[in-house]
Design a protein around this motif. Sequence first.
Motif, short mmCIF file in Angstrom:
data_model
loop_
_atom_site.label_atom_id
_atom_site.label_comp_id
_atom_site.label_asym_id
_atom_site.label_seq_id
_atom_site.Cartn_x
_atom_site.Cartn_y
_atom_site.Cartn_z
N ARG A 122 0.78 -1.23 0.14
CA ARG A 122 0.03 -0.12 -0.18
C ARG A 122 0.83 1.10 -0.26
NH1 ARG A 122 -4.46 -2.63 4.21
NH2 ARG A 122 -5.99 -3.25 3.18
N GLU A 123 1.58 0.89 0.93
CA GLU A 123 2.79 2.30 0.99
C GLU A 123 3.57 2.34 -0.64
OE1 GLU A 123 3.24 4.57 3.31
OE2 GLU A 123 5.10 5.34 2.37
N VAL A 124 3.73 1.80 -1.05
CA VAL A 124 4.61 1.76 -2.54
C VAL A 124 3.75 2.07 -3.59
CG1 VAL A 124 5.64 0.46 -4.42
CG2 VAL A 124 6.48 -0.43 -2.39
N ALA A 125 2.25 1.40 -3.60
CA ALA A 125 0.80 2.33 -4.50
C ALA A 125 0.63 3.89 -4.02
CB ALA A 125 -0.25 1.05 -4.18
N ARG A 126 0.68 3.79 -2.54
CA ARG A 126 0.18 5.54 -2.74
C ARG A 126 1.46 6.23 -2.85
NH1 ARG A 126 1.69 9.19 1.23
NH2 ARG A 126 2.87 7.65 2.17
N ARG A 127 2.86 5.98 -2.92
CA ARG A 127 3.70 6.36 -3.20
C ARG A 127 4.06 7.05 -4.59
NH1 ARG A 127 7.43 9.62 0.28
NH2 ARG A 127 7.67 8.87 2.17
N ALA A 185 1.42 5.89 -6.33
CA ALA A 185 0.14 7.10 -7.19
C ALA A 185 0.28 8.62 -6.66
CB ALA A 185 -0.56 6.57 -6.29
N HIS A 186 1.25 9.11 -5.85
CA HIS A 186 1.19 10.30 -5.18
C HIS A 186 2.88 10.96 -6.26
CE1 HIS A 186 1.89 13.83 -3.06
NE2 HIS A 186 3.66 13.89 -3.18
N GLU A 187 3.26 10.17 -6.79
CA GLU A 187 4.75 10.18 -7.38
C GLU A 187 4.36 10.85 -8.73
OE1 GLU A 187 7.70 11.97 -6.52
OE2 GLU A 187 7.09 11.49 -4.40
N ILE A 188 3.54 9.93 -8.89
CA ILE A 188 3.38 9.91 -10.91
C ILE A 188 1.60 11.20 -11.02
CG2 ILE A 188 1.76 8.67 -12.56
CD1 ILE A 188 3.63 6.39 -11.22
N LYS A 189 1.02 11.53 -9.99
CA LYS A 189 -0.30 11.36 -9.82
C LYS A 189 0.04 13.10 -10.24
CE LYS A 189 -3.66 13.64 -6.49
NZ LYS A 189 -4.81 13.56 -5.52
N ASN A 190 1.34 13.48 -9.77
CA ASN A 190 1.49 15.21 -9.47
C ASN A 190 2.32 15.48 -11.15
OD1 ASN A 190 1.68 15.66 -6.90
ND2 ASN A 190 3.73 15.55 -6.22
N PRO A 191 2.92 14.90 -11.57
CA PRO A 191 3.10 15.32 -13.59
C PRO A 191 1.84 15.27 -14.33
CG PRO A 191 5.18 13.34 -12.53
CD PRO A 191 4.14 13.94 -11.14
N LEU A 192 0.92 14.26 -13.75
CA LEU A 192 0.01 13.97 -15.09
C LEU A 192 -0.90 15.52 -14.82
CD1 LEU A 192 -1.42 10.15 -13.95
CD2 LEU A 192 -0.28 10.95 -16.18
N ARG A 215 16.46 9.31 10.64
CA ARG A 215 15.37 8.30 9.23
C ARG A 215 15.92 8.65 8.06
NH1 ARG A 215 9.78 10.09 9.87
NH2 ARG A 215 9.80 8.49 8.39
N VAL A 216 17.08 9.35 7.94
CA VAL A 216 17.32 9.65 6.48
C VAL A 216 17.70 8.62 5.92
CG1 VAL A 216 18.77 12.41 7.34
CG2 VAL A 216 19.64 10.17 7.65
N PHE A 217 18.64 7.59 6.57
CA PHE A 217 18.66 6.04 5.44
C PHE A 217 17.26 5.62 5.08
CE2 PHE A 217 22.56 7.11 7.53
CZ PHE A 217 23.41 8.05 6.01
N GLU A 218 16.02 6.28 5.29
CA GLU A 218 15.24 4.97 5.03
C GLU A 218 14.60 4.84 4.03
OE1 GLU A 218 11.58 5.35 8.01
OE2 GLU A 218 12.84 4.69 9.99
N PRO A 219 14.32 3.99 3.75
CA PRO A 219 13.71 4.70 2.07
C PRO A 219 12.11 5.24 1.94
CG PRO A 219 13.76 2.03 2.29
CD PRO A 219 13.93 2.55 3.57
N TYR A 220 12.05 6.36 1.21
CA TYR A 220 10.43 7.23 1.41
C TYR A 220 10.52 8.00 2.34
CZ TYR A 220 9.95 2.85 -1.28
OH TYR A 220 9.54 1.61 -1.82
N PHE A 221 11.53 7.98 2.72
CA PHE A 221 12.37 9.27 3.64
C PHE A 221 12.12 10.22 3.41
CE2 PHE A 221 13.99 11.76 6.46
CZ PHE A 221 13.09 12.47 7.48
N THR A 222 11.76 11.40 3.10
CA THR A 222 11.99 12.78 2.45
C THR A 222 12.26 14.32 2.76
OG1 THR A 222 12.64 14.25 0.13
CG2 THR A 222 11.02 13.31 0.21
#
Lengths: 476, 582
Positions: free
Chosen positions: B358-363, B365-372, B523-530
């Motif tokens: 779900r997190e991957v899908a959410r990410r 979706a979120h990332e793809i949604k912005n350029p769309l 948390r800087v080395f956690e995936p998707y943390f930015t």
Amino acid sequence: MRCALLAALALALALLLPAPTALAVARPAYGGELRLLLPAVPRAVEPGRAVEPADVLLMRALHATPLELDADGRLVPGLLEEVPAPQVGGRAFRLRLRPGLRFSDGTPLGAQDVAASLARLLRRDVPGAWVALPILGADALLDGRAAALAGVQVLSDRELLVTLAFPLPEWPWALAAPAAAVTSPRGAGAGPFRLVSLDAGGARLAQNPEHHRGRPFADALWLGAADARAAARALERGEVDGVLRPEAASPDAVAGPALTATVVAQNPGRLGAAAEPVRRALLALDRAELARRFVRGPSAPLETVVPPGLLPAPPLPAPAPTAAAAPAQAALLVLATAPDGRAVADRLQVQLSDRGVRLAVQAEPPERYAARLAAGDYDLALVAGPPVALQPSLAAGAVALAVRGPAAARQAMAGLAGLDAGAAQPRAAGLSAALQVVPLHASGLRATAAPALQGWSPRADGTVDPGDLWRLGGGR
Amino acid sequence: MRLRTQLAILFALFAVIPLAAALAPVTRALSLALDHEHAARLDGAAHAVEGELARLAEEAAAHVAELARSPDAEGFARDLEAGLVGPAEAAERAGEWMPARGLDLLAVTSPEGQVISAGHLPGRAGDVDPELRDLLRAVPAGRATPRVLSRAGTAGLQRVLALVAWQPVPGEPPLRVAGGLALDEEQARRLAALTGAAVVIRGPQGETLAEASAPAAAGQPLVARLGARLGMGLGGGARRELALGPAGAPAGTVEVMVASAGLARTAGTVLLAFLGALLVGGLAAAAVGAVVASRFTRPVEALREAAAQVAGGDLGARVGARASGEVGELVRAFNAMTEDLALGRSRLAQAERVAAWREVARRLAHEIKNPLTPIAMSVETLRDAQAAGRKDFPEIFDEGTRAIGEEVRRLKRIVDEFSRFARLPAPERTPVAPDELVGSVRALFPAAPEGVALTADVAPELPPVLADRDQVLQVLLNLVRNALDAMAGAGGRLTLGARRAGGEVIFSVADTGPGIPPEDLARVFEPYFTTKEGGTGLGLAIAQRIAEEHGGRLEARSEPGRGATFELALPVAGEPAQSRPA
């Protein structure tokens, strides 16, 4: 008719004579066997090793010495033709043998035999070595550094020249000592008798016709041993002719001179701190009482290492009293076969115990005793000197050799050589301290004879010559 | 201590304690009985010694009396009177008579005690012996009495207790014969052998003059020694003292101690039997206890082992031991509990996997949604402009297609990063010079952004590192870009460094930007943390993964307001990778 007259005259003279003994004194009788009892059965030892009275008597019977002592104690020729006169200030003597001398086995006796006999004395642990120690080169021969005595030069078959290492004018007296006897290379002697048999029962000897004084009076001689009471009983029963022991075998016993010196040798290295208290306790002994009560033969207290019969000396001063010392302990080495030695050791044990010294007595058989004495393996040792010559210097040398060895013996003889009694006394007194010995007593023997035995009297040196013995009426 | 062992010990104690409790009264009763027996034997031995001493005294007196009347003594006196025997010869005479008559001490003296001859002390001849003088004065003739006398020995004079008597010698001179039997070591041994007792002969001051142990004392067996050691058999210290001489001032004493080996052996045997019973009973009880305990403790131990397995993460552990009662219920409850735990963990893992997707899908979706959105707007704008026939359509078309292209590239970058994170290729490591890596990074930034000073700090003569050059460059570039982003606008100093630390080379990228808040630093080395607008949160995660696949590590440290420093540690070529220093 004339014969009958002579026979009647002879019979009358015979009847008029008061006693046969008077005639016997004037006319020694030949033949028969003489039986003598001694403290022990004699051993056939070399002359230089003859120390015990029985051995010395056997040696006197079998061997002859270059010089002898007469009944008055004077030096007279024996194997020698004459008493040698000192040369080069008492450092050289020319010895000349009688002609035609032979040993008992018939072989000729020459100057070479005299030289060899003197050289044979110079071996380790020979008590009579003091006779040859003054000769030049004696130390080299003793140490194995030389093969012959440098001071003995054989000049001919009958003549030899002896050179001493130091002046000793009285050295010829040593040639009358038993140790100076001349023996053949095969051990034969030139004395009045020759040995026939020797076993535990005694020694049987036969006369030696080759003796330089001619055949002895007796045809045979038997030398046995018995204790004092058994000897007295045998003499009383007429089973023996004479007894030579420390004790008297009858009231008629003749005491010989007390010339055997007995001293206590100290070994300070072993005694350590006990050396001084032990020495003081020994010096404080009453030697006169010791000699009188514990020595069976004729005896005298000894003040120096020289018997008083040769050099009278004033009594030793008693040591000054000191503060009581700590109890000391020591062991006394004593010859187990010497009864007088055991008795004196017992007395020393008691007397020293009374003075705070615990004294152990270690009685050893002769071989072990000699070995321990030579090795210095003792705290204290009771040492009786060998037969000596009638001169203080030679007597001191004999004692020094017995307790401290050849070097000390030569020093002792050189120190007293040629001195008169007055000068010799302090030297002899100092010698005791130098040798680290305490003189105790001098002793001798008593000769007891059956009424018929003649010539049975100790000479001036305490010995008896068996060749002089004969029995009234001849042999049995 | 394990329950089974405790139970076994408990069983053993139950068996041993009653036996041990019985030991004390039994041994006490035995000891009393043996003591009584020992005392009787001791009295008997003392009586025997007393009798033997009396016999010895009579024997000594008889020998002395016989000698005094003998022809030997008569003849000796006669010879002395006649002067036929000298002092030295006389001094030896007693020494000859003494052994022949079985005496140990013998002296012939004057009535005043002056010694004429003494066999036991020949050196005393001529002296008044105070010991003999006192004997002659104090004791009637013919009666043996104990006296301490001196005797010659190989080691010196020794004091010896003796039964001594004296008798006058008939005739003249008046002589006395005094002699006796010594109570010495030999006599002590004889008395010991006669009575079976240990014998000690003491002087008047209590000093030991002679002693002999009891014949049985040597080589005592183990049981006797054990009995004696434990105070049984006792009477080991019991003795009887026989005073010799006057009661007020005895000349000496004889101590008698009966050997107690036999009694001690009996006591020892009893003791050993008891101890053996204790040992056997204890061992048997312990063995039975162990067997019984094992039946009770087997399910419990199975439970303990299963619990340990569960604690170690093995939720499949089950207790197979059969048990009944409460323990059986406990076993069943444990097995049910572990089954529930395993099921729960499975469900939790499934839920976590779903959440992750779900997190991957959410990410995505979120990332793809912005350029769309810009793409859709640009398409709408182009369609409207074309429909309206606008003159500036070419310009609008150009601008719209450019925007669409940019967003499509953005989408592609997002997809690439996700793809790279999912399938990062294995590094192909070769020795690479650290200064060359730093130089390559700097070459990508020939001119630093406005307000930023870019410096390099490379230690000289650094060894080559074992690295996939491209992947490491990607990491360093990522770190440099992040630093520049952090200092964007405000400016600052960026330092690119390299240094050696043990078997590693540390590459560092330090900036002077605002730093990382502590809550974000972890948390800087956690995936998707930015924290960056438009960031995927995968850059540092990828960088750390590259570092780990190189056998190295990537670390960050920062203080708010004072910039941040990232350090990439890579192993030196030719040296094994080292663990991270503490």
